[in-house]
Design a protein around this motif. Structure first.
Motif, PDB file in Angstrom:
ATOM      1  N   GLY A   1       0.801  -1.208   0.000  1.00  0.00           N
ATOM      2  CA  GLY A   1       0.000   0.000   0.000  1.00  0.00           C
ATOM      3  C   GLY A   1       0.840   1.266   0.000  1.00  0.00           C
ATOM      4  N   TYR A   2       0.374   2.280  -0.719  1.00  0.00           N
ATOM      5  CA  TYR A   2       1.097   3.546  -0.851  1.00  0.00           C
ATOM      6  C   TYR A   2       0.134   4.706  -0.596  1.00  0.00           C
ATOM      7  CZ  TYR A   2       4.294   0.378  -3.181  1.00  0.00           C
ATOM      8  OH  TYR A   2       5.120  -0.683  -3.461  1.00  0.00           O
ATOM      9  N   GLY A   3       0.602   5.670   0.190  1.00  0.00           N
ATOM     10  CA  GLY A   3      -0.220   6.834   0.470  1.00  0.00           C
ATOM     11  C   GLY A   3      -0.279   7.130   1.955  1.00  0.00           C
ATOM     12  N   THR A   4      -0.960   8.203   2.308  1.00  0.00           N
ATOM     13  CA  THR A   4      -1.064   8.650   3.698  1.00  0.00           C
ATOM     14  C   THR A   4      -2.513   8.995   4.025  1.00  0.00           C
ATOM     15  OG1 THR A   4      -0.659  10.959   3.061  1.00  0.00           O
ATOM     16  CG2 THR A   4       1.265   9.614   3.636  1.00  0.00           C
ATOM     17  N   LYS A   5      -2.792   9.105   5.322  1.00  0.00           N
ATOM     18  CA  LYS A   5      -4.126   9.520   5.776  1.00  0.00           C
ATOM     19  C   LYS A   5      -4.402  10.977   5.411  1.00  0.00           C
ATOM     20  CE  LYS A   5      -4.291   6.344   9.725  1.00  0.00           C
ATOM     21  NZ  LYS A   5      -4.385   6.237  11.214  1.00  0.00           N
ATOM     22  N   GLN A   6      -3.333  11.773   5.401  1.00  0.00           N
ATOM     23  CA  GLN A   6      -3.495  13.184   5.059  1.00  0.00           C
ATOM     24  C   GLN A   6      -3.793  13.373   3.572  1.00  0.00           C
ATOM     25  OE1 GLN A   6      -0.793  11.928   6.662  1.00  0.00           O
ATOM     26  NE2 GLN A   6      -1.495  12.463   8.738  1.00  0.00           N
ATOM     27  N   GLY A   7      -3.341  12.438   2.763  1.00  0.00           N
ATOM     28  CA  GLY A   7      -3.588  12.492   1.333  1.00  0.00           C
ATOM     29  C   GLY A   7      -2.544  13.289   0.584  1.00  0.00           C
ATOM     30  N   GLY A   8      -2.556  13.133  -0.723  1.00  0.00           N
ATOM     31  CA  GLY A   8      -1.610  13.844  -1.590  1.00  0.00           C
ATOM     32  C   GLY A   8      -2.307  14.463  -2.777  1.00  0.00           C
ATOM     33  N   LYS A   9      -1.804  15.609  -3.205  1.00  0.00           N
ATOM     34  CA  LYS A   9      -2.341  16.279  -4.391  1.00  0.00           C
ATOM     35  C   LYS A   9      -1.865  15.559  -5.649  1.00  0.00           C
ATOM     36  CE  LYS A   9      -0.558  20.221  -3.111  1.00  0.00           C
ATOM     37  NZ  LYS A   9      -0.198  21.665  -3.084  1.00  0.00           N
ATOM     38  N   MET A  10      -2.684  15.635  -6.701  1.00  0.00           N
ATOM     39  CA  MET A  10      -2.397  14.940  -7.956  1.00  0.00           C
ATOM     40  C   MET A  10      -2.361  15.947  -9.098  1.00  0.00           C
ATOM     41  SD  MET A  10      -5.228  11.989  -7.277  1.00  0.00           S
ATOM     42  CE  MET A  10      -6.331  13.269  -6.619  1.00  0.00           C
ATOM     43  N   ARG A  11      -1.331  15.874  -9.899  1.00  0.00           N
ATOM     44  CA  ARG A  11      -1.258  16.753 -11.064  1.00  0.00           C
ATOM     45  C   ARG A  11      -2.055  16.159 -12.231  1.00  0.00           C
ATOM     46  NH1 ARG A  11       2.055  20.983 -10.437  1.00  0.00           N
ATOM     47  NH2 ARG A  11       3.686  20.847  -8.822  1.00  0.00           N
ATOM     48  N   GLN A  12      -2.578  17.028 -13.052  1.00  0.00           N
ATOM     49  CA  GLN A  12      -3.312  16.591 -14.229  1.00  0.00           C
ATOM     50  C   GLN A  12      -2.359  15.952 -15.232  1.00  0.00           C
ATOM     51  OE1 GLN A  12      -5.710  19.709 -15.933  1.00  0.00           O
ATOM     52  NE2 GLN A  12      -6.403  20.459 -13.935  1.00  0.00           N
ATOM     53  N   THR A  13      -2.858  14.980 -15.952  1.00  0.00           N
ATOM     54  CA  THR A  13      -2.086  14.356 -17.030  1.00  0.00           C
ATOM     55  C   THR A  13      -2.871  14.510 -18.331  1.00  0.00           C
ATOM     56  OG1 THR A  13      -3.074  12.216 -16.467  1.00  0.00           O
ATOM     57  CG2 THR A  13      -0.915  12.703 -15.551  1.00  0.00           C
ATOM     58  N   THR A  14      -2.145  14.854 -19.396  1.00  0.00           N
ATOM     59  CA  THR A  14      -2.791  15.114 -20.680  1.00  0.00           C
ATOM     60  C   THR A  14      -2.405  14.108 -21.753  1.00  0.00           C
ATOM     61  OG1 THR A  14      -1.006  16.577 -21.388  1.00  0.00           O
ATOM     62  CG2 THR A  14      -2.832  17.579 -20.155  1.00  0.00           C
TER      63      THR A  14
ATOM     64  N   GLN B   1     -14.194  21.038  -6.204  1.00  0.00           N
ATOM     65  CA  GLN B   1     -14.896  22.146  -5.552  1.00  0.00           C
ATOM     66  C   GLN B   1     -13.953  23.319  -5.271  1.00  0.00           C
ATOM     67  OE1 GLN B   1     -16.842  20.477  -2.078  1.00  0.00           O
ATOM     68  NE2 GLN B   1     -18.460  19.534  -3.317  1.00  0.00           N
ATOM     69  N   GLY B   2     -13.113  23.617  -6.266  1.00  0.00           N
ATOM     70  CA  GLY B   2     -12.246  24.778  -6.186  1.00  0.00           C
ATOM     71  C   GLY B   2     -10.969  24.596  -5.393  1.00  0.00           C
ATOM     72  N   GLN B   3     -10.735  23.405  -4.850  1.00  0.00           N
ATOM     73  CA  GLN B   3      -9.529  23.117  -4.073  1.00  0.00           C
ATOM     74  C   GLN B   3      -8.806  21.914  -4.666  1.00  0.00           C
ATOM     75  OE1 GLN B   3      -8.399  25.007  -1.548  1.00  0.00           O
ATOM     76  NE2 GLN B   3     -10.156  26.380  -1.774  1.00  0.00           N
ATOM     77  N   PRO B   4      -7.473  21.827  -4.463  1.00  0.00           N
ATOM     78  CA  PRO B   4      -6.756  20.648  -4.956  1.00  0.00           C
ATOM     79  C   PRO B   4      -7.351  19.361  -4.384  1.00  0.00           C
ATOM     80  CG  PRO B   4      -5.206  22.350  -4.308  1.00  0.00           C
ATOM     81  CD  PRO B   4      -6.558  22.817  -3.843  1.00  0.00           C
ATOM     82  N   ALA B   5      -7.682  18.423  -5.262  1.00  0.00           N
ATOM     83  CA  ALA B   5      -8.216  17.138  -4.818  1.00  0.00           C
ATOM     84  C   ALA B   5      -7.109  16.324  -4.145  1.00  0.00           C
ATOM     85  CB  ALA B   5      -8.787  16.371  -6.004  1.00  0.00           C
ATOM     86  N   LEU B   6      -7.487  15.571  -3.127  1.00  0.00           N
ATOM     87  CA  LEU B   6      -6.528  14.763  -2.378  1.00  0.00           C
ATOM     88  C   LEU B   6      -6.861  13.283  -2.528  1.00  0.00           C
ATOM     89  CD1 LEU B   6      -6.230  16.773   0.971  1.00  0.00           C
ATOM     90  CD2 LEU B   6      -4.690  16.837  -0.999  1.00  0.00           C
ATOM     91  N   SER B   7      -5.825  12.489  -2.726  1.00  0.00           N
ATOM     92  CA  SER B   7      -5.974  11.035  -2.734  1.00  0.00           C
ATOM     93  C   SER B   7      -5.506  10.497  -1.394  1.00  0.00           C
ATOM     94  CB  SER B   7      -5.148  10.417  -3.863  1.00  0.00           C
ATOM     95  OG  SER B   7      -5.115   9.006  -3.745  1.00  0.00           O
ATOM     96  N   VAL B   8      -6.382   9.728  -0.737  1.00  0.00           N
ATOM     97  CA  VAL B   8      -6.096   9.196   0.597  1.00  0.00           C
ATOM     98  C   VAL B   8      -6.074   7.679   0.522  1.00  0.00           C
ATOM     99  CG1 VAL B   8      -6.871   9.099   2.988  1.00  0.00           C
ATOM    100  CG2 VAL B   8      -7.208  11.195   1.658  1.00  0.00           C
ATOM    101  N   ILE B   9      -5.092   7.072   1.144  1.00  0.00           N
ATOM    102  CA  ILE B   9      -4.984   5.613   1.144  1.00  0.00           C
ATOM    103  C   ILE B   9      -6.153   4.998   1.913  1.00  0.00           C
ATOM    104  CG2 ILE B   9      -3.561   5.532   3.232  1.00  0.00           C
ATOM    105  CD1 ILE B   9      -2.056   3.172   1.956  1.00  0.00           C
ATOM    106  N   ASP B  10      -6.621   3.852   1.439  1.00  0.00           N
ATOM    107  CA  ASP B  10      -7.662   3.089   2.128  1.00  0.00           C
ATOM    108  C   ASP B  10      -7.074   1.717   2.462  1.00  0.00           C
ATOM    109  OD1 ASP B  10      -9.897   1.559   2.925  1.00  0.00           O
ATOM    110  OD2 ASP B  10     -11.243   2.791   1.691  1.00  0.00           O
ATOM    111  N   GLN B  11      -6.536   1.611   3.655  1.00  0.00           N
ATOM    112  CA  GLN B  11      -5.859   0.373   4.033  1.00  0.00           C
ATOM    113  C   GLN B  11      -6.836  -0.771   4.260  1.00  0.00           C
ATOM    114  OE1 GLN B  11      -2.047   0.470   6.189  1.00  0.00           O
ATOM    115  NE2 GLN B  11      -2.759   2.431   7.041  1.00  0.00           N
ATOM    116  N   ASP B  12      -8.063  -0.457   4.649  1.00  0.00           N
ATOM    117  CA  ASP B  12      -9.050  -1.532   4.828  1.00  0.00           C
ATOM    118  C   ASP B  12      -9.286  -2.266   3.510  1.00  0.00           C
ATOM    119  OD1 ASP B  12      -9.333  -0.978   7.515  1.00  0.00           O
ATOM    120  OD2 ASP B  12     -11.064   0.341   7.237  1.00  0.00           O
TER     121      ASP B  12
END
Length: 335
Positions: free
Chosen positions: A212-225, A239-250
């Protein structure tokens, strides 16, 4: 053509461009043919040195190694979250850590055959099971997340049917081989459906891990084209803010349970403890004399040419030094 650069290509350009520019200026200012050829040789030496540092090669080589009679299937998340920037204190993309761990898996099971499955909206067999590790490394270098505009949500189990088919194919081969599965991802289910189960692959799997990779705080993701535009892409927003990806260890623990393998949260600086290969493939079946794919290295040829040009340059410098000393001695005698 395959490149395995010693330095990042951008650093090579920073090194090469000033040297070539200075040599070109010297070439333009030279009038004597012999002097112009010397500057051409210097430009050639700079280009050859850069070529050596790029380590070019051709696929199709082989190296003798231990044959472990083990097949390893790598299942890799290539959704936008795979480049979420929360790996380590310097916020590197998760994919950097994934690729490093895949290399550790390859090193841990020398002589094994490897297959690569990637998934985003759909699962894809990037590299069918093969002993050609050069092909696998090339595919890993090309692993990029899906184009942001095409993203419609991903199921973390979308690769389950393809994985089972691949394991079935290995099992039905004439040679009995051990089968290991390694799943690399963050467990983030973004599709509305329930994740597909990997349970059907458990009876076909002799070992492996879910990483598993990631954190509870989450990380911002850059757009890919899908194109190279030369600049840092903006972050994906929600919703106007950088989206965050959060790990789901369950979810990741569930996948590990379905496959019957161990789960481990990967953390910077933590050594990856990989399982031993299946005992059925190392007890009396391992043999020497197998061959795995490698690149046919081309840099030695560039090194030979560079050495020849350096020899010519040194000979010219020595001849010039001798002429200068003779001129100085002649001037002293005249006085």
């Amino acid at each position: 053509m395959i490149f395995q650069p010693v330095l990042h290509p951008a650093l090579l350009l920073v090194f090469l461009i000033p040297i070539v520019v200075l040599a070109a200026i010297g070439l333009g200012r030279s009038s004597a043919p012999s002097e112009r050829w010397r500057w051409v040789g210097r430009i050639g030496m700079a280009v050859l040195l850069a070529t050596i540092l790029l380590r070019p090669g051709l696929p199709g080589g082989s190296a003798e190694t231990l044959s472990a009679n083990t097949d390893v299937l790598l299942v890799v998340d290539t959704t936008a979250s795979s480049i979420a920037e929360d790996w380590g204190s310097d916020h590197q993309p998760r994919m950097d850590a994934i690729k490093k761990d895949i290399q550790a898996v390859m090193d841990r099971y020398p002589g094994a055959r490897f297959g690569l499955i990637s998934f985003d909206r759909e699962a894809e067999m990037r590299v069918p099971i093969t002993a050609d590790t050069t092909a696998l490394r090339s595919a890993l270098d090309g692993l990029t997340p899906e184009v942001t505009q095409n993203s419609r949500g991903t199921s973390i189990g979308v690769a389950a049917p393809l994985l089972k088919d691949a394991l079935d194919l290995i099992r039905n081969s004439t040679e009995a081989r051990g089968r290991m599965v390694f799943y690399f991802g963050d467990g983030e289910q973004t599709a509305d459906s329930t994740p597909e189960s990997f349970a059907d692959s458990a009876k076909l799997t002799d070992g492996g891990m879910v990483l598993g990779y990631g954190t509870k705080q989450g990380g911002k993701m850059r757009q890919t084209t899908g194109t190279v535009d030369g600049g840092a892409a903006p972050y994906i927003e929600y919703q106007g803010q950088p989206a965050l990806s959060v790990i789901d260890q369950d979810n990741l623990r569930t996948i590990a349970t379905e496959l019957g393998v161990k789960y481990e949260l990967r953390e910077p600086g933590k050594k990856l403890a990989l399982p031993d290969p299946p005992t059925t493939t190392t007890s009396g079946t391992a043999s020497t004399g197998g061959h795995v794919g490698t690149a046919i290295e081309l840099y030695p040829y560039a090194a030979g040419l560079l050495a020849a040009l350096l020899g010519v340059e040194m000979a010219n410098a020595l001849a010039q030094l001798i002429r200068l000393r003779r001129g100085a001695l002649a001037a002293r005698k005249e006085h």
